[in-house]
Design a protein around this motif. Sequence first.
Motif, PDB file in Angstrom:
ATOM      1  N   VAL A 157       0.876  -1.180   0.000  1.00  0.00           N
ATOM      2  CA  VAL A 157       0.000   0.000   0.000  1.00  0.00           C
ATOM      3  C   VAL A 157       0.910   1.226   0.000  1.00  0.00           C
ATOM      4  CG1 VAL A 157      -1.789   1.271   1.249  1.00  0.00           C
ATOM      5  CG2 VAL A 157      -1.797  -1.232   1.248  1.00  0.00           C
ATOM      6  N   ASN A 158       0.971   1.949  -1.119  1.00  0.00           N
ATOM      7  CA  ASN A 158       2.010   2.950  -1.315  1.00  0.00           C
ATOM      8  C   ASN A 158       1.522   4.371  -1.568  1.00  0.00           C
ATOM      9  OD1 ASN A 158       3.069   0.170  -2.872  1.00  0.00           O
ATOM     10  ND2 ASN A 158       4.394   1.011  -1.287  1.00  0.00           N
ATOM     11  N   THR A 159       0.218   4.573  -1.600  1.00  0.00           N
ATOM     12  CA  THR A 159      -0.309   5.932  -1.781  1.00  0.00           C
ATOM     13  C   THR A 159      -1.526   6.121  -0.869  1.00  0.00           C
ATOM     14  OG1 THR A 159      -1.856   5.294  -3.535  1.00  0.00           O
ATOM     15  CG2 THR A 159       0.354   5.960  -4.232  1.00  0.00           C
ATOM     16  N   MET A 160      -1.855   7.381  -0.603  1.00  0.00           N
ATOM     17  CA  MET A 160      -3.082   7.689   0.133  1.00  0.00           C
ATOM     18  C   MET A 160      -4.289   7.128  -0.608  1.00  0.00           C
ATOM     19  SD  MET A 160      -3.161   9.175   3.072  1.00  0.00           S
ATOM     20  CE  MET A 160      -4.802   9.886   3.196  1.00  0.00           C
ATOM     21  N   GLY A 161      -4.260   7.177  -1.929  1.00  0.00           N
ATOM     22  CA  GLY A 161      -5.385   6.665  -2.704  1.00  0.00           C
ATOM     23  C   GLY A 161      -5.630   5.192  -2.429  1.00  0.00           C
ATOM     24  N   GLN A 162      -4.536   4.409  -2.394  1.00  0.00           N
ATOM     25  CA  GLN A 162      -4.691   2.983  -2.121  1.00  0.00           C
ATOM     26  C   GLN A 162      -5.163   2.732  -0.691  1.00  0.00           C
ATOM     27  OE1 GLN A 162      -0.544   2.149  -3.683  1.00  0.00           O
ATOM     28  NE2 GLN A 162      -1.527   0.162  -3.964  1.00  0.00           N
ATOM     29  N   ALA A 163      -4.613   3.517   0.255  1.00  0.00           N
ATOM     30  CA  ALA A 163      -5.023   3.350   1.653  1.00  0.00           C
ATOM     31  C   ALA A 163      -6.494   3.712   1.806  1.00  0.00           C
ATOM     32  CB  ALA A 163      -4.152   4.214   2.558  1.00  0.00           C
ATOM     33  N   ASN A 164      -6.921   4.788   1.139  1.00  0.00           N
ATOM     34  CA  ASN A 164      -8.340   5.154   1.160  1.00  0.00           C
ATOM     35  C   ASN A 164      -9.199   4.032   0.582  1.00  0.00           C
ATOM     36  OD1 ASN A 164      -8.291   7.708   2.359  1.00  0.00           O
ATOM     37  ND2 ASN A 164      -7.867   8.743   0.426  1.00  0.00           N
ATOM     38  N   ASP A 165      -8.760   3.509  -0.572  1.00  0.00           N
ATOM     39  CA  ASP A 165      -9.511   2.416  -1.199  1.00  0.00           C
ATOM     40  C   ASP A 165      -9.710   1.266  -0.214  1.00  0.00           C
ATOM     41  OD1 ASP A 165      -9.600   3.740  -3.618  1.00  0.00           O
ATOM     42  OD2 ASP A 165      -8.004   2.575  -4.554  1.00  0.00           O
ATOM     43  N   MET A 166      -8.623   0.898   0.455  1.00  0.00           N
ATOM     44  CA  MET A 166      -8.700  -0.262   1.342  1.00  0.00           C
ATOM     45  C   MET A 166      -9.567   0.024   2.570  1.00  0.00           C
ATOM     46  SD  MET A 166      -5.753  -2.816   2.669  1.00  0.00           S
ATOM     47  CE  MET A 166      -5.323  -3.186   0.977  1.00  0.00           C
ATOM     48  N   ALA A 167      -9.366   1.196   3.169  1.00  0.00           N
ATOM     49  CA  ALA A 167     -10.172   1.536   4.348  1.00  0.00           C
ATOM     50  C   ALA A 167     -11.657   1.576   3.975  1.00  0.00           C
ATOM     51  CB  ALA A 167      -9.727   2.875   4.929  1.00  0.00           C
ATOM     52  N   GLU A 168     -11.964   2.136   2.811  1.00  0.00           N
ATOM     53  CA  GLU A 168     -13.370   2.227   2.395  1.00  0.00           C
ATOM     54  C   GLU A 168     -13.943   0.858   2.037  1.00  0.00           C
ATOM     55  OE1 GLU A 168     -13.558   5.311  -0.632  1.00  0.00           O
ATOM     56  OE2 GLU A 168     -12.325   6.607   0.640  1.00  0.00           O
ATOM     57  N   ILE A 170     -13.110  -1.935   3.416  1.00  0.00           N
ATOM     58  CA  ILE A 170     -13.361  -2.643   4.681  1.00  0.00           C
ATOM     59  C   ILE A 170     -14.573  -2.015   5.381  1.00  0.00           C
ATOM     60  CG2 ILE A 170     -12.382  -3.207   6.954  1.00  0.00           C
ATOM     61  CD1 ILE A 170      -9.607  -3.320   5.491  1.00  0.00           C
ATOM     62  N   GLY A 171     -14.641  -0.691   5.318  1.00  0.00           N
ATOM     63  CA  GLY A 171     -15.859  -0.015   5.764  1.00  0.00           C
ATOM     64  C   GLY A 171     -16.210  -0.174   7.228  1.00  0.00           C
ATOM     65  N   SER A 172     -15.225  -0.024   8.096  1.00  0.00           N
ATOM     66  CA  SER A 172     -15.483  -0.105   9.540  1.00  0.00           C
ATOM     67  C   SER A 172     -15.076   1.206  10.202  1.00  0.00           C
ATOM     68  CB  SER A 172     -14.661  -1.260  10.132  1.00  0.00           C
ATOM     69  OG  SER A 172     -14.559  -1.117  11.543  1.00  0.00           O
ATOM     70  N   ASP A 173     -15.798   1.590  11.251  1.00  0.00           N
ATOM     71  CA  ASP A 173     -15.365   2.800  11.965  1.00  0.00           C
ATOM     72  C   ASP A 173     -14.156   2.527  12.870  1.00  0.00           C
ATOM     73  OD1 ASP A 173     -16.497   1.395  13.997  1.00  0.00           O
ATOM     74  OD2 ASP A 173     -18.042   2.872  14.495  1.00  0.00           O
ATOM     75  N   HIS A 174     -13.587   1.340  12.744  1.00  0.00           N
ATOM     76  CA  HIS A 174     -12.338   1.028  13.445  1.00  0.00           C
ATOM     77  C   HIS A 174     -11.149   0.856  12.502  1.00  0.00           C
ATOM     78  CE1 HIS A 174     -14.723   0.688  17.035  1.00  0.00           C
ATOM     79  NE2 HIS A 174     -13.647   0.413  17.750  1.00  0.00           N
ATOM     80  N   VAL A 175     -11.331   1.174  11.229  1.00  0.00           N
ATOM     81  CA  VAL A 175     -10.218   1.073  10.273  1.00  0.00           C
ATOM     82  C   VAL A 175     -10.083   2.397   9.520  1.00  0.00           C
ATOM     83  CG1 VAL A 175      -9.293  -0.092   8.228  1.00  0.00           C
ATOM     84  CG2 VAL A 175     -10.449  -1.423   9.994  1.00  0.00           C
ATOM     85  N   GLY A 176      -8.918   3.020   9.630  1.00  0.00           N
ATOM     86  CA  GLY A 176      -8.656   4.274   8.935  1.00  0.00           C
ATOM     87  C   GLY A 176      -7.238   4.307   8.396  1.00  0.00           C
ATOM     88  N   VAL A 177      -6.687   5.522   8.291  1.00  0.00           N
ATOM     89  CA  VAL A 177      -5.403   5.715   7.620  1.00  0.00           C
ATOM     90  C   VAL A 177      -4.477   6.584   8.470  1.00  0.00           C
ATOM     91  CG1 VAL A 177      -4.297   6.605   5.513  1.00  0.00           C
ATOM     92  CG2 VAL A 177      -6.581   5.566   5.380  1.00  0.00           C
ATOM     93  N   ALA A 178      -3.198   6.228   8.505  1.00  0.00           N
ATOM     94  CA  ALA A 178      -2.162   7.075   9.097  1.00  0.00           C
ATOM     95  C   ALA A 178      -1.363   7.695   7.955  1.00  0.00           C
ATOM     96  CB  ALA A 178      -1.250   6.257  10.009  1.00  0.00           C
ATOM     97  N   ALA A 179      -1.356   9.014   7.879  1.00  0.00           N
ATOM     98  CA  ALA A 179      -0.654   9.714   6.791  1.00  0.00           C
ATOM     99  C   ALA A 179       0.696  10.228   7.291  1.00  0.00           C
ATOM    100  CB  ALA A 179      -1.499  10.881   6.295  1.00  0.00           C
ATOM    101  N   ASP A 180       1.753   9.880   6.576  1.00  0.00           N
ATOM    102  CA  ASP A 180       3.109  10.293   6.959  1.00  0.00           C
ATOM    103  C   ASP A 180       3.721  11.074   5.802  1.00  0.00           C
ATOM    104  OD1 ASP A 180       5.951  10.346   7.320  1.00  0.00           O
ATOM    105  OD2 ASP A 180       5.808   8.644   8.681  1.00  0.00           O
ATOM    106  N   VAL A 181       4.107  12.304   6.067  1.00  0.00           N
ATOM    107  CA  VAL A 181       4.628  13.160   4.984  1.00  0.00           C
ATOM    108  C   VAL A 181       5.839  12.544   4.283  1.00  0.00           C
ATOM    109  CG1 VAL A 181       3.760  15.284   6.071  1.00  0.00           C
ATOM    110  CG2 VAL A 181       6.130  14.558   6.508  1.00  0.00           C
TER     111      VAL A 181
END
Lengths: 276, 276
Positions: A157-168, A170-181
């Motif tokens: 998982v190498n971009t915010m887009g991919q992380a967003n895709d995966m979190a969405e 899975i669709g749980s309010d316990h799964v999100g994204v950590a963004a690192d500059v």
Amino acid sequence: MSAKPIKDLSKLCVHTITTKPWSLEEAAENYERVGVKGISVWRQYLGGRDIAASGERLRSHGLEIVSLVRGGFFPSVSSKTREQAIQDNLKAIEEAAALGAPMIVLVCGADPGQSLVKSREQIKDGIEKVLPFAIEHGVKLAIEPLHPMYADTRSAVNTMGQANDMAEAIGSDHVGVAADVYHLWWDPDLREELLRCGRNDNLYAFHICDWMCPTVDFLNDRGLMGEGCIDIPTIRGWAEEAGFSGFNEVEIFSDRHWAGDQKEFLDKIVESYYKS
Amino acid sequence: MSAKPIKDLSKLCVHTITTKPWSLEEAAENYERVGVKGISVWRQYLGGRDIAASGERLRSHGLEIVSLVRGGFFPSVSSKTREQAIQDNLKAIEEAAALGAPMIVLVCGADPGQSLVKSREQIKDGIEKVLPFAIEHGVKLAIEPLHPMYADTRSAVNTMGQANDMAEAIGSDHVGVAADVYHLWWDPDLREELLRCGRNDNLYAFHICDWMCPTVDFLNDRGLMGEGCIDIPTIRGWAEEAGFSGFNEVEIFSDRHWAGDQKEFLDKIVESYYKS
């Protein structure tokens, strides 16, 4: 939208790995001394300790425990290794709950012996397998997209887009994204993907450090904020525009900084934090 | 769509930098000896030579000159440096025309002292400034997206999507894209963006090598095809699906391989080419 200028340390969190040579107790004492308000604990710093008591101790130093680092590493060509990863992530969830950490950062993993598509399927599958246990323990899971230079073994998982895709997906309010500059600064879609992440209430964490020019090591040559070329205020502004109001977590791996006096290094972290 | 199996060397091109220790003449002789059919010439190999005569000599060894490498490096915070880059690219166009190379590969550049957005504007501006001279000389310009780990100083164009955007925005039949598996293999949108590139007749070049696991150097630790984790046949299949029928250009920077016997290395290139 510009980032709000940083006026105090109320949102400053430091990862224990940033001051690698210090024990958990040394880190806590020194972070409190300079006014750090949050701490993200790498699992190896809990070794041989009563985890609940360690959590109490950190809080007694005025530190909010922001996250436990790190779970993940789900993919493997070996089903046995994949199962071991599940077990290790269940253990991490127990540790986070005992420590009082509300979130685990996931370094998702990759296996160079299989396609990235396959690794991504195994990541999603692994997260879904441990998710009920995480929900039961009140622990959230944050998918951290890693820089494409780590796509071979560390994360598919190498971009915010991919992380967003995966979190969405899975669709749980316990799964999100950590963004690192450090991982994301180069991405032309970063603002848009941070905003998308925020709209879905999936922006769980924001990590800062800097990209050295030149960078001399793939892992351990990150810079203090301002030492490199990342425009952190602009990216922090996008995170804030996306609704993020959590801690700014300083996560620096640096052989150079680890080799020096950690108290001086921590002073520099605080100084450079105001410019980030 | 799977790649067509490689059955002969008719589409094998080698970049002179791949066998760095050899002079242009040594490279030409040895490439011919093992059956290589194409050569991409790095500009430093032309130093002190009659360029037109060098082109003739390469062709006399049965080598088709595929490209001159490299132009670009347009962005800078200094207007003087930007102007010098324009002059250098005009010189490269003259060299390509004299050599008989139909194309120049552009490593577009980036300046860590300014935003990536600004660097991209300067890249587009630079290409447009030299384009009339390139058209006049019958030389095409191929934008090469580089891996995001080079976004600090080497290129602000880091994905096929960005390269497509830029080529399409310029909109000339003399500006296209050079796709290199080393830079692009991790991108989840790669197939789609290669197909887009092909649809616009913008897929000018296809470069191959491999990503070592672990990679120990940011620049000079590329692998022979098969030494690393890139699924080259799949990506080559996508390039062919996109209509690409040009040379497969082997471009390997490797301190490890350069330290060994270059004849043995060239034999390994040919051997591994059949598996790529």
